[in-house]
Design a protein around this motif. Structure first.
Motif, PDB file in Angstrom:
ATOM      1  N   PHE A  42       0.846  -1.186   0.000  1.00  0.00           N
ATOM      2  CA  PHE A  42       0.000   0.000   0.000  1.00  0.00           C
ATOM      3  C   PHE A  42       0.881   1.236   0.000  1.00  0.00           C
ATOM      4  O   PHE A  42       1.734   1.403   0.858  1.00  0.00           O
ATOM      5  N   ASP A  43       0.694   2.092  -0.988  1.00  0.00           N
ATOM      6  CA  ASP A  43       1.376   3.376  -1.076  1.00  0.00           C
ATOM      7  C   ASP A  43       0.275   4.424  -1.220  1.00  0.00           C
ATOM      8  O   ASP A  43      -0.394   4.494  -2.266  1.00  0.00           O
ATOM      9  N   ALA A  44       0.080   5.219  -0.181  1.00  0.00           N
ATOM     10  CA  ALA A  44      -1.031   6.169  -0.152  1.00  0.00           C
ATOM     11  C   ALA A  44      -1.018   7.115  -1.350  1.00  0.00           C
ATOM     12  O   ALA A  44      -2.076   7.399  -1.934  1.00  0.00           O
ATOM     13  N   VAL A  99      -2.060   5.163  -4.557  1.00  0.00           N
ATOM     14  CA  VAL A  99      -3.484   4.826  -4.487  1.00  0.00           C
ATOM     15  C   VAL A  99      -4.326   6.069  -4.758  1.00  0.00           C
ATOM     16  O   VAL A  99      -5.276   6.028  -5.548  1.00  0.00           O
ATOM     17  N   LEU A 100      -3.960   7.182  -4.138  1.00  0.00           N
ATOM     18  CA  LEU A 100      -4.719   8.418  -4.360  1.00  0.00           C
ATOM     19  C   LEU A 100      -4.622   8.863  -5.818  1.00  0.00           C
ATOM     20  O   LEU A 100      -5.625   9.301  -6.389  1.00  0.00           O
ATOM     21  N   PRO A 128      -8.982  10.517   1.309  1.00  0.00           N
ATOM     22  CA  PRO A 128      -8.000   9.539   0.839  1.00  0.00           C
ATOM     23  C   PRO A 128      -7.645   8.512   1.912  1.00  0.00           C
ATOM     24  O   PRO A 128      -7.494   8.864   3.084  1.00  0.00           O
ATOM     25  N   PRO A 129      -7.518   7.269   1.497  1.00  0.00           N
ATOM     26  CA  PRO A 129      -7.169   6.235   2.480  1.00  0.00           C
ATOM     27  C   PRO A 129      -5.739   6.427   2.985  1.00  0.00           C
ATOM     28  O   PRO A 129      -4.819   6.629   2.200  1.00  0.00           O
ATOM     29  N   ALA A 130      -5.595   6.372   4.285  1.00  0.00           N
ATOM     30  CA  ALA A 130      -4.277   6.523   4.898  1.00  0.00           C
ATOM     31  C   ALA A 130      -3.648   5.174   5.210  1.00  0.00           C
ATOM     32  O   ALA A 130      -2.466   5.099   5.529  1.00  0.00           O
ATOM     33  N   ASP A 131      -4.458   4.122   5.105  1.00  0.00           N
ATOM     34  CA  ASP A 131      -3.939   2.789   5.414  1.00  0.00           C
ATOM     35  C   ASP A 131      -4.636   1.753   4.540  1.00  0.00           C
ATOM     36  O   ASP A 131      -5.646   2.043   3.903  1.00  0.00           O
ATOM     37  N   THR A 166      -8.494   0.899   5.311  1.00  0.00           N
ATOM     38  CA  THR A 166      -9.429   1.913   4.807  1.00  0.00           C
ATOM     39  C   THR A 166      -9.572   1.788   3.300  1.00  0.00           C
ATOM     40  O   THR A 166     -10.684   1.825   2.757  1.00  0.00           O
ATOM     41  N   PHE A 167      -8.438   1.627   2.620  1.00  0.00           N
ATOM     42  CA  PHE A 167      -8.484   1.480   1.171  1.00  0.00           C
ATOM     43  C   PHE A 167      -9.261   0.234   0.770  1.00  0.00           C
ATOM     44  O   PHE A 167     -10.049   0.269  -0.168  1.00  0.00           O
TER      45      PHE A 167
END
Length: 143
Positions: free
Chosen positions: A50-52, A55-56, A115-118, A121-122
């Protein structure tokens, strides 16, 4: 008066040219969703880290494309024949199809605005977005 008629004619011609082939336009837009979702799926599955920021960026691109999806323009009466995988059910229940599109757009926009921080959440956001895709394809895509 002639200027007004000319201006109106040019606007109609421009609008017609922009969506001269709603089947091709909607297919191109739908096809743009696939690679974006495909880049996010391995992250949601935990197969890719996961790379915030990444992903954003992908969610932002998905949102930009999703907001272009205009049901009345892309699915006008008479565009249910030809080289299309759209089910005739779309035109039988256009209100439900529009509602499914509205939910998809809202869920994607919400993921961008919060935006998902983790990863957890994503994964929740991705499940909602992917669920929208699946529900619509299940009901309205020819197999």
């Amino acid at each position: 008066m002639k200027k007004i008629v000319l201006a109106a004619s040019l606007l109609v011609a421009a609008a017609t040219a922009a969506y001269a082939d709603p089947i091709a336009d909607r297919q191109a837009l739908m096809k743009s969703f696939g690679p974006i979702m495909g880049s996010l799926a391995p992250v949601a599955k935990g197969e890719k880290p996961f790379d915030a920021a990444e992903v954003l960026a992908a969610l932002t691109k998905l949102n930009e494309q999703a907001q272009k999806f205009d049901v009345p323009t892309l699915f006008p009466e008479g565009s249910n024949t030809g080289d299309t995988k759209a089910s005739p059910k779309i035109w039988e229940d256009l209100a439900d199809f529009q509602a499914k599109d509205d939910k998809f757009k809202a869920d994607v926009a919400a993921a961008v605005s919060a935006p998902p921080a983790d990863l957890a959440t994503f994964q929740t956001q991705f499940a909602a977005i992917g669920g929208n895709c699946g529900a619509c394809h299940q009901a309205y895509r020819l197999r």
